[in-house]
Design a protein around this motif. Structure first.
Motif, PDB file in Angstrom:
ATOM      1  N   GLY A 112      38.254  34.367  58.191  1.00  0.00           N
ATOM      2  CA  GLY A 112      38.462  36.173  57.853  1.00  0.00           C
ATOM      3  C   GLY A 112      38.338  35.979  56.414  1.00  0.00           C
ATOM      4  N   HIS A 113      38.018  37.240  55.879  1.00  0.00           N
ATOM      5  CA  HIS A 113      37.948  37.475  54.641  1.00  0.00           C
ATOM      6  C   HIS A 113      39.306  37.448  53.847  1.00  0.00           C
ATOM      7  N   ALA A 114      39.314  36.954  52.671  1.00  0.00           N
ATOM      8  CA  ALA A 114      40.589  37.156  51.610  1.00  0.00           C
ATOM      9  C   ALA A 114      41.098  38.386  51.520  1.00  0.00           C
ATOM     10  N   ALA A 115      42.278  38.456  51.462  1.00  0.00           N
ATOM     11  CA  ALA A 115      42.848  40.132  51.124  1.00  0.00           C
ATOM     12  C   ALA A 115      42.334  40.160  49.539  1.00  0.00           C
ATOM     13  N   ARG A 116      41.880  41.250  48.966  1.00  0.00           N
ATOM     14  CA  ARG A 116      41.546  41.460  47.632  1.00  0.00           C
ATOM     15  C   ARG A 116      41.383  43.190  47.492  1.00  0.00           C
ATOM     16  N   GLY A 117      41.277  43.199  46.325  1.00  0.00           N
ATOM     17  CA  GLY A 117      41.360  44.744  45.723  1.00  0.00           C
ATOM     18  C   GLY A 117      42.568  44.986  44.862  1.00  0.00           C
ATOM     19  N   THR A 118      42.631  46.327  44.672  1.00  0.00           N
ATOM     20  CA  THR A 118      43.795  46.804  43.914  1.00  0.00           C
ATOM     21  C   THR A 118      44.737  47.629  44.570  1.00  0.00           C
ATOM     22  N   ARG A 119      45.940  47.377  44.541  1.00  0.00           N
ATOM     23  CA  ARG A 119      47.022  48.102  45.104  1.00  0.00           C
ATOM     24  C   ARG A 119      47.716  48.780  44.259  1.00  0.00           C
ATOM     25  N   THR A 120      48.199  50.219  44.427  1.00  0.00           N
ATOM     26  CA  THR A 120      48.948  50.823  43.181  1.00  0.00           C
ATOM     27  C   THR A 120      50.278  51.182  43.932  1.00  0.00           C
ATOM     28  N   LEU A 121      51.387  50.892  43.181  1.00  0.00           N
ATOM     29  CA  LEU A 121      52.700  51.064  43.679  1.00  0.00           C
ATOM     30  C   LEU A 121      53.186  52.123  42.668  1.00  0.00           C
TER      31      LEU A 121
ATOM     32  N   LEU B  79      49.933  33.748  45.790  1.00  0.00           N
ATOM     33  CA  LEU B  79      49.410  33.869  47.477  1.00  0.00           C
ATOM     34  C   LEU B  79      48.334  34.759  47.592  1.00  0.00           C
ATOM     35  N   TYR B  80      48.052  35.493  46.741  1.00  0.00           N
ATOM     36  CA  TYR B  80      46.890  36.736  46.938  1.00  0.00           C
ATOM     37  C   TYR B  80      46.216  36.719  45.613  1.00  0.00           C
ATOM     38  N   PRO B  81      45.593  35.956  44.962  1.00  0.00           N
ATOM     39  CA  PRO B  81      44.829  35.937  43.645  1.00  0.00           C
ATOM     40  C   PRO B  81      44.162  37.075  43.588  1.00  0.00           C
ATOM     41  N   GLU B  82      43.331  37.425  44.595  1.00  0.00           N
ATOM     42  CA  GLU B  82      42.201  38.504  44.685  1.00  0.00           C
ATOM     43  C   GLU B  82      42.885  39.914  44.825  1.00  0.00           C
ATOM     44  N   ILE B  83      44.284  40.047  44.837  1.00  0.00           N
ATOM     45  CA  ILE B  83      44.822  41.501  44.676  1.00  0.00           C
ATOM     46  C   ILE B  83      45.387  41.395  43.365  1.00  0.00           C
ATOM     47  N   GLN B  84      44.864  42.776  42.711  1.00  0.00           N
ATOM     48  CA  GLN B  84      45.373  43.169  41.532  1.00  0.00           C
ATOM     49  C   GLN B  84      46.425  44.382  42.008  1.00  0.00           C
TER      50      GLN B  84
END
Length: 94
Positions: A2-11, A32-37
């Motif tokens: 599958g595809h790696a989790a990626r993108g920007t998440r705002t909290l 663990l999730y280097p492609e998530i900002q």
């Protein structure tokens, strides 16, 4: 695979929750999730998560809107009021 989790998440996160919970877990999350900002807005205001286009928010106590899915990250926290005895002698107990 599958595809790696990626993108920007705002909290939206109260500063206290950031220091008590997030700061110690962010490094391992980022490993663990280097492609998530992760973008964090440190605010004690009750943000409207949907209107402000946030992905999630942290709340202290039971302050979540009734139409939101929520769960506890910690056991209930205790609070205490502390003061110097000389202050209490001069000003009384609150």
């Amino acid at each position: 695979m599958g595809h790696a989790a990626r993108g920007t998440r705002t909290l939206a996160v109260p500063e206290l929750a950031y220091h008590l919970l997030l700061v110690k877990h962010l490094p391992s999350f980022q490993r663990l999730y280097p492609e998530i900002q992760v973008e964090i807005s440190l605010t004690d205001a009750l943000s409207d998560i949907l209107q402000e286009e946030l992905h999630a928010g942290f709340r202290l106590g039971g302050l979540a809107a009734p139409d939101m899915i929520s769960f506890s990250l910690t056991d209930p926290l205790s609070t205490a009021v502390v003061a110097n005895p000389s202050y209490l002698n001069e000003h009384g107990r609150p």
